[in-house]
Motif scaffolding. Structure first.
Motif, short mmCIF file in Angstrom:
data_model
loop_
_atom_site.label_atom_id
_atom_site.label_comp_id
_atom_site.label_asym_id
_atom_site.label_seq_id
_atom_site.Cartn_x
_atom_site.Cartn_y
_atom_site.Cartn_z
N MET A 1 35.40 -3.82 43.13
CA MET A 1 36.00 -2.57 42.66
C MET A 1 35.03 -1.85 41.72
N LYS A 2 34.92 -0.55 41.90
CA LYS A 2 34.11 0.27 40.99
C LYS A 2 34.99 1.25 40.22
N SER A 3 36.27 1.34 40.62
CA SER A 3 37.23 2.25 39.97
C SER A 3 38.53 1.48 39.77
N PRO A 4 39.40 1.93 38.86
CA PRO A 4 40.70 1.27 38.68
C PRO A 4 41.58 1.44 39.92
N PRO A 5 42.65 0.62 40.05
CA PRO A 5 43.59 0.79 41.17
C PRO A 5 44.28 2.16 41.08
N LEU A 6 44.96 2.53 42.17
CA LEU A 6 45.77 3.75 42.16
C LEU A 6 46.97 3.54 41.22
N PRO A 7 47.62 4.63 40.76
CA PRO A 7 48.79 4.49 39.87
C PRO A 7 49.92 3.69 40.54
N SER A 8 50.87 3.23 39.72
CA SER A 8 51.90 2.29 40.18
C SER A 8 52.73 2.75 41.38
N PRO A 9 53.02 4.06 41.59
CA PRO A 9 53.79 4.43 42.80
C PRO A 9 53.13 3.98 44.10
N PHE A 10 51.84 3.66 44.06
CA PHE A 10 51.16 3.25 45.28
C PHE A 10 51.23 1.74 45.50
N ARG A 11 51.96 1.03 44.67
CA ARG A 11 52.04 -0.43 44.84
C ARG A 11 52.74 -0.82 46.13
N HIS A 12 53.62 0.06 46.64
CA HIS A 12 54.40 -0.29 47.83
C HIS A 12 54.17 0.66 49.00
N SER A 13 53.22 1.57 48.86
CA SER A 13 53.00 2.53 49.94
C SER A 13 51.58 3.06 49.89
N LEU A 14 50.90 2.97 51.02
CA LEU A 14 49.52 3.43 51.07
C LEU A 14 49.23 4.00 52.46
N HIS B 1 51.43 -3.83 57.67
CA HIS B 1 52.60 -2.98 57.40
C HIS B 1 53.56 -3.63 56.42
N ARG B 2 53.52 -4.97 56.32
CA ARG B 2 54.45 -5.65 55.39
C ARG B 2 54.18 -5.25 53.95
N PHE B 3 52.96 -4.72 53.66
CA PHE B 3 52.63 -4.29 52.30
C PHE B 3 52.89 -2.79 52.12
N GLY B 4 53.44 -2.13 53.14
CA GLY B 4 53.67 -0.69 53.05
C GLY B 4 52.43 0.11 53.38
N ILE B 5 51.46 -0.53 54.03
CA ILE B 5 50.21 0.16 54.38
C ILE B 5 50.31 0.68 55.82
N ALA B 6 49.91 1.92 56.02
CA ALA B 6 49.97 2.50 57.37
C ALA B 6 48.74 3.37 57.60
N PHE B 7 48.30 3.42 58.86
CA PHE B 7 47.19 4.30 59.21
C PHE B 7 47.72 5.70 59.48
N THR B 8 46.97 6.68 59.06
CA THR B 8 47.34 8.07 59.32
C THR B 8 46.19 8.77 60.03
N PRO B 9 46.51 9.69 60.94
CA PRO B 9 45.43 10.36 61.66
C PRO B 9 44.79 11.50 60.87
N THR B 10 45.38 11.88 59.74
CA THR B 10 44.85 13.04 59.03
C THR B 10 44.48 12.71 57.59
#
Ligand code: SF4
Ligand code: SF4
Length: 235
Positions: A89-102, A130-139
């Motif tokens: 890591m070179k930067s901190p994690p994203l803010p807490s709302p991203f803990r369950h969705s990315l 997907h169990r972590f709330g991670i999904a691919f997006t085309p845009t």
């Protein structure tokens, strides 16, 4: 439904984080580990100049290592370690709302296909990102994370910069694979402009050629702040 039935037929199931840890030796190709220097000529065997001597140890520049094992097969050779906590890591994690969705946008900036394939494996029943709330997006306009594989080719540099600009804040860039980190084995090609970091700012690096899916998944967990302690790489 077909996937589901095929998974049942083959007895495939999603691994728990604990199972991932216990079976990581089978799911990771491993990589060289720092080793006490016994042979001053050892560094010369590395085709990518990834080995360097430092205070009696032979250390590895993982941004250059392609896991060819030449240094391990030599006697005396480099130690070899399993595991998959390879993300830097070179930067901190994203803010807490991203803990369950990315939302993740993947860009192949010029890779050989193997790094991209490892990313695709994450959507399989075994890894099931997907169990972590991670999904691919085309845009990129919906993306929180831009994943880039391969060295940045001349023809892809503009598209990569445009995709990065189109992403909303806050955002992170993950460079996946040796080629993305240093140009790798393609760095001297006339079609390559350089590593990803020369085109857009990189927040997290996943070394490996290619990195195993678990190493990439671990990187997503770090970005989401699911793993609270993360190694910060300076520079
Ligand atoms: S595994 Fe290959 S590329 Fe990596 S340090 Fe050893 S010799 Fe170099
Ligand atoms: S890092 Fe290795 S696997 Fe990934 S694109 Fe480069 S050569 Fe291919």
């Amino acid at each position: 439904m077909l996937w589901f039935r095929e998974g049942l037929r083959q007895s495939l199931k999603t691994l728990t984080p604990q199972e991932e840890l216990s079976s990581s030796s089978e799911l990771s190709p491993g990589r060289p580990a720092p080793t006490a220097l016994e042979d001053a000529e050892l560094g010369a065997v590395c085709p990518t100049h990834a080995l360097r001597e430092h205070e009696g140890l032979m250390e590895i520049d993982y941004a250059r290592c392609i896991q060819c094992r030449l240094c391990h097969q030599r006697t005396p050779g480099m130690n070899w370690e399993g595991g998959y906590h390879w993300a830097r890591m070179k930067s901190p994690p994203l803010p807490s709302p991203f803990r369950h969705s990315l939302q993740v946008r993947v860009i192949d900036a010029g890779d050989c296909g193997a790094c991209l394939n490892e990313i695709h494996q994450l959507a399989s029943p075994v890894y099931s990102l997907h169990r972590f709330g991670i999904a691919f997006t085309p845009t990129p306009r919906e993306a929180d994370v831009l994943v880039v594989t391969g060295p940045v080719t001349v023809s892809m540099k503009g598209a990569l910069e445009e995709a990065f600009k189109a992403m909303p804040e806050p955002k992170r860039v993950m460079a996946v694979g040796t080629c993305a980190l240093s140009g790798g084995i393609f760095s001297s090609s006339f079609t390559v402009t350089g590593p990803v970091g020369q085109a857009i700012p990189v927040d997290i690096e996943i070394p490996g050629c290619p990195p195993p899916p678990l190493a990439i998944l671990d990187g997503f967990r770090l970005i989401m702040g699911v793993r609270s302690k993360y190694p910060i790489k300076e520079g």
